[in-house]
Enzyme design. Sequence first.
Site, short mmCIF file in Angstrom:
data_model
loop_
_atom_site.label_atom_id
_atom_site.label_comp_id
_atom_site.label_asym_id
_atom_site.label_seq_id
_atom_site.Cartn_x
_atom_site.Cartn_y
_atom_site.Cartn_z
CD1 TRP A 1 10.77 8.91 -0.82
CD2 TRP A 1 10.79 7.74 -2.61
NE1 TRP A 1 9.61 9.35 -1.41
CE2 TRP A 1 9.62 8.59 -2.50
CE3 TRP A 1 10.91 6.64 -3.53
CZ2 TRP A 1 8.81 8.44 -3.57
CZ3 TRP A 1 9.89 6.90 -4.69
CH2 TRP A 1 9.09 7.58 -4.73
CG ASP B 1 4.13 11.10 -1.49
OD1 ASP B 1 4.71 10.26 -1.15
OD2 ASP B 1 4.81 12.08 -1.97
CG ASP C 1 5.86 17.31 -2.04
OD1 ASP C 1 5.65 16.97 -3.06
OD2 ASP C 1 6.74 16.95 -1.27
CD GLU D 1 10.23 14.73 -0.41
OE1 GLU D 1 10.74 14.95 -1.60
OE2 GLU D 1 10.26 13.91 0.19
#
Length: 490
Positions: free
Chosen positions: A294, A48, A159, A211
Amino acid sequence: MKWKNLIAILVFTLLATPITAQEVFKTNRQEPYRPQYHYSPIEGWIGDPCGLIYYQNQYHLYTFGHGKAVSNDLVHYQQTANDVLKGDDGTIRYFTGSVAIDKNNTSGFGKNAWIAAYTIFTKASENQAQGISFSNDGNSFQYYKQNPVIDLQSKEFRDPTIFWYEPTSRWIMVVAKAKEKKVKIYESTDLKEWVWLSDFGPAGTQDKVWECPDLFQLNVDNNPNNKKWVMVVSIDWAREQYFIGDFDGKNFKLDNEKYPLYVDKGLDYYASRVFRDYDNTLKKTTTIGWIATWDYALLVPSSWGKGFWSIPRDLELKTFSEGLRMIQKPEENLKTLRESPVIFNQKLKKGTYKLPQFIPTENIYELDVVFSTTKPNVFGFNLCVGDGRKVSISYNTQNDSLTIDRTNCSNVPIEKFARKTSAKVTPENGKLRMHIYVDKSSIELFTNQGKDVFSLMTFPGETQTGIEVFSKENGTKMNFSAWKLKSVWN
């Protein structure tokens, strides 16, 4: 390893200079699938985007636990530090977060201290809490000994994005309560003690997890006196949705829009964040996302490491017939990479065929093509063509459907990689624009004004560099522009 040694021997033979394969790569960065104008690390993993800020006339980009890069133009990058977060006791891992500049020394770490906020993942318990580190140079951050600064004793709390909210003179944090599909909003005067203000969500898509929340303002219809707030949330480990509304320093309240609205309708775009401007000089809001999903992020066949980021995208809010929507435009400085322009107009003919005017030898190019949609037809491009494989981008004028088919793109067996995606893309004034960026292992498609964007990884073979246009019927008008793009590594 054998492949690297072979390259080293070949270079030694040709140049009679004893340099290693690693040194060759440091010079040229021509490993298979290495992006040539997207940011990727010299080696290792990148996930990220974290800590995207503009400060002291430079863009700063972090991936916590793995390093930092800087850029003057968001085209060329210099990797400046590795493992920027230091001083923990070894029992934790650093998850996604953000960076702020504490101009007024509210935290006591010094005027203009760099503050990193992130999720502390405790290895033994798998607890997720929020912590901070501080720095005086932005390259090495020291762990705050009183961490965590927020702890809900949760395994699904992560996050954080932090920013300064001027109207209340408070720091704001937005952080995801993942399985509850909520974004928790906190405030602080010193970045150490945080007070919960409100929750946003669940809303829109809420199948699995939320997220990487981000909250920022954008101009409406290019009017700096009319702004709205946008909340972006990554969802289901696979894509992002956004919400438009107002933020009063405590609550984020939705406009009366139909949700969900998706940031990117492709197959691989996640965890984007905007650059926070701590010089207060930027006239635009720019974002970068992770080109990955993912399901297979750890399985991709790149040799230097795994992962890369999208091209930078400038964000705006614009009014359309269906309501207010976020549009994305490729960073203007990318035009400096253009060379060997090819521009022509023609009518499509029935069938599938190559365009003799533009035949790139590498997947490093840009297309900007406008089609007429006034006649019933199905048309589009096959990209990364070769060895019986391709990526198909097709558009059906009768139902305004754009479909990308990646089911036969790569010769690398990656589980769950063979996929399609479709979305409605409404023509504008009887025309459809496809603005396409092709790099060694990715495609990013911006349609019309950038309201509908599609990003995906590709991983084609070395000989898969062909381009084909196809059309079900004769007569559709096509205005074609294309450029080869220079590598930023050269």
